[in-house]
Design a protein around this motif. Structure first.
Motif, PDB file in Angstrom:
ATOM      1  N   UNK A   1      26.368  65.567 -43.452  1.00 21.78           N
ATOM      2  CA  UNK A   1      27.404  66.602 -43.351  1.00 21.78           C
ATOM      3  C   UNK A   1      26.836  67.988 -43.618  1.00 21.78           C
ATOM      4  N   UNK A   2      25.918  68.074 -44.576  1.00 23.25           N
ATOM      5  CA  UNK A   2      25.300  69.367 -44.881  1.00 23.25           C
ATOM      6  C   UNK A   2      24.525  69.886 -43.676  1.00 23.25           C
ATOM      7  N   UNK A   3      23.716  69.031 -43.057  1.00 20.91           N
ATOM      8  CA  UNK A   3      22.936  69.469 -41.905  1.00 20.91           C
ATOM      9  C   UNK A   3      23.816  69.736 -40.692  1.00 20.91           C
ATOM     10  N   UNK A   4      24.894  69.019 -40.546  1.00 20.36           N
ATOM     11  CA  UNK A   4      25.856  69.301 -39.489  1.00 20.36           C
ATOM     12  C   UNK A   4      26.469  70.689 -39.698  1.00 20.36           C
ATOM     13  N   UNK A   5      26.840  70.981 -40.932  1.00 23.30           N
ATOM     14  CA  UNK A   5      27.371  72.303 -41.257  1.00 23.30           C
ATOM     15  C   UNK A   5      26.331  73.385 -40.980  1.00 23.30           C
ATOM     16  N   UNK A   6      25.099  73.103 -41.330  1.00 22.43           N
ATOM     17  CA  UNK A   6      24.027  74.076 -41.090  1.00 22.43           C
ATOM     18  C   UNK A   6      23.845  74.338 -39.597  1.00 22.43           C
ATOM     19  N   UNK A   7      23.923  73.292 -38.789  1.00 24.88           N
ATOM     20  CA  UNK A   7      23.817  73.468 -37.341  1.00 24.88           C
ATOM     21  C   UNK A   7      24.997  74.282 -36.810  1.00 24.88           C
ATOM     22  N   UNK A   8      26.178  74.028 -37.339  1.00 23.63           N
ATOM     23  CA  UNK A   8      27.358  74.799 -36.921  1.00 23.63           C
ATOM     24  C   UNK A   8      27.233  76.267 -37.315  1.00 23.63           C
ATOM     25  N   UNK A   9      26.537  76.547 -38.399  1.00 24.62           N
ATOM     26  CA  UNK A   9      26.295  77.934 -38.819  1.00 24.62           C
ATOM     27  C   UNK A   9      25.243  78.572 -37.915  1.00 24.62           C
ATOM     28  N   UNK A  10      24.258  77.796 -37.520  1.00 25.04           N
ATOM     29  CA  UNK A  10      23.179  78.326 -36.675  1.00 25.04           C
ATOM     30  C   UNK A  10      23.717  78.791 -35.325  1.00 25.04           C
ATOM     31  N   UNK A  11      24.667  78.074 -34.754  1.00 24.86           N
ATOM     32  CA  UNK A  11      25.148  78.391 -33.404  1.00 24.86           C
ATOM     33  C   UNK A  11      25.623  79.842 -33.255  1.00 24.86           C
ATOM     34  N   UNK A  12      26.551  80.337 -34.089  1.00 29.64           N
ATOM     35  CA  UNK A  12      26.972  81.734 -33.896  1.00 29.64           C
ATOM     36  C   UNK A  12      25.865  82.744 -34.224  1.00 29.64           C
ATOM     37  N   UNK A  13      25.013  82.408 -35.199  1.00 34.41           N
ATOM     38  CA  UNK A  13      23.892  83.297 -35.506  1.00 34.41           C
ATOM     39  C   UNK A  13      22.999  83.415 -34.274  1.00 34.41           C
ATOM     40  N   UNK A  14      22.719  82.292 -33.647  1.00 33.10           N
ATOM     41  CA  UNK A  14      21.873  82.261 -32.456  1.00 33.10           C
ATOM     42  C   UNK A  14      22.466  83.108 -31.339  1.00 33.10           C
ATOM     43  N   UNK A  15      23.769  82.992 -31.125  1.00 34.81           N
ATOM     44  CA  UNK A  15      24.412  83.723 -30.033  1.00 34.81           C
ATOM     45  C   UNK A  15      24.278  85.235 -30.230  1.00 34.81           C
ATOM     46  N   UNK A  16      24.493  85.677 -31.455  1.00 39.27           N
ATOM     47  CA  UNK A  16      24.386  87.113 -31.746  1.00 39.27           C
ATOM     48  C   UNK A  16      22.935  87.578 -31.637  1.00 39.27           C
ATOM     49  N   UNK A  17      22.033  86.822 -32.245  1.00 41.09           N
ATOM     50  CA  UNK A  17      20.623  87.206 -32.205  1.00 41.09           C
ATOM     51  C   UNK A  17      20.061  87.202 -30.784  1.00 41.09           C
ATOM     52  N   UNK A  18      20.536  86.325 -29.935  1.00 40.33           N
ATOM     53  CA  UNK A  18      20.055  86.279 -28.566  1.00 40.33           C
ATOM     54  C   UNK A  18      20.306  87.605 -27.858  1.00 40.33           C
TER      55      UNK A  18
ATOM     56  N   UNK B   1      26.963  80.261 -21.454  1.00 47.08           N
ATOM     57  CA  UNK B   1      26.972  79.335 -22.602  1.00 47.08           C
ATOM     58  C   UNK B   1      28.358  79.295 -23.232  1.00 47.08           C
ATOM     59  N   UNK B   2      28.936  80.453 -23.502  1.00 48.31           N
ATOM     60  CA  UNK B   2      30.236  80.498 -24.176  1.00 48.31           C
ATOM     61  C   UNK B   2      31.348  79.909 -23.310  1.00 48.31           C
ATOM     62  N   UNK B   3      31.248  80.089 -22.013  1.00 50.24           N
ATOM     63  CA  UNK B   3      32.232  79.465 -21.113  1.00 50.24           C
ATOM     64  C   UNK B   3      32.124  77.948 -21.174  1.00 50.24           C
ATOM     65  N   UNK B   4      30.889  77.449 -21.251  1.00 48.71           N
ATOM     66  CA  UNK B   4      30.677  75.993 -21.292  1.00 48.71           C
ATOM     67  C   UNK B   4      31.169  75.359 -22.585  1.00 48.71           C
ATOM     68  N   UNK B   5      31.187  76.123 -23.677  1.00 50.63           N
ATOM     69  CA  UNK B   5      31.664  75.558 -24.946  1.00 50.63           C
ATOM     70  C   UNK B   5      33.151  75.825 -25.158  1.00 50.63           C
ATOM     71  N   UNK B   6      33.818  76.287 -24.110  1.00 51.57           N
ATOM     72  CA  UNK B   6      35.269  76.408 -24.177  1.00 51.57           C
ATOM     73  C   UNK B   6      35.793  77.781 -24.550  1.00 51.57           C
ATOM     74  N   UNK B   7      34.959  78.794 -24.496  1.00 48.47           N
ATOM     75  CA  UNK B   7      35.410  80.144 -24.835  1.00 48.47           C
ATOM     76  C   UNK B   7      35.533  81.023 -23.589  1.00 48.47           C
ATOM     77  N   UNK B   8      35.913  80.402 -22.487  1.00 51.62           N
ATOM     78  CA  UNK B   8      36.041  81.099 -21.205  1.00 51.62           C
ATOM     79  C   UNK B   8      37.036  82.262 -21.293  1.00 51.62           C
ATOM     80  N   UNK B   9      38.067  82.090 -22.116  1.00 48.23           N
ATOM     81  CA  UNK B   9      39.113  83.109 -22.228  1.00 48.23           C
ATOM     82  C   UNK B   9      38.572  84.461 -22.692  1.00 48.23           C
ATOM     83  N   UNK B  10      37.432  84.479 -23.344  1.00 52.47           N
ATOM     84  CA  UNK B  10      36.851  85.744 -23.812  1.00 52.47           C
ATOM     85  C   UNK B  10      36.417  86.641 -22.661  1.00 52.47           C
TER      86      UNK B  10
END
Length: 111
Positions: A58-75, A95-104
């Motif tokens: 669960x800790x590493x899953x949480x860490x991966x979930x934290x990495x995703x938005x950091x990665x998007x901004x840093x990219x 990428x964001x459209x594929x993960x369900x954030x098409x509305x943005x």
């Protein structure tokens, strides 16, 4: 292999492809490195999960979930520093459209 990738991404030069790979490498490494201090800032430690069944999972899953938005901004940030904003902005939108954030990125119709 790289010819097909260049065609898919609409890249003309090998230099631009190399720069894009460098941006991906820097961004991936930096986002993974920044996840731990961010979790610590939020008061989340790996030791908090030791007593829970599957706690480290669960800790590493949480860490991966934290990495995703950091990665998007840093990219976007690192891509801009390397003068590749247009490429990475289009890449980010896909990428964001594929993960369900098409509305943005949908244009709003004014009636």
């Amino acid at each position: 292999m790289f010819k097909r990738l260049k065609k898919k991404w609409g890249i003309e030069s090998d230099i631009q492809l190399t720069v894009i790979f460098i941006v991906f490498a820097i961004t991936g490494s930096a986002s993974a490195k920044l996840a731990l201090p961010l979790l610590e800032f939020l008061g989340i430690q790996a030791t908090d999960f030791e007593e829970i069944p599957l706690g480290m999972f669960l800790y590493f899953l949480l860490r991966i979930l934290i990495i995703f938005p950091i990665y998007q901004v840093l990219l976007i940030v690192v891509g801009t520093v390397f003068f590749q904003f247009k490429f990475f902005w289009e890449f980010e939108k896909k990428i964001l459209k594929r993960v369900g954030l098409k509305f943005l990125f949908e244009k709003k119709n004014k009636d």
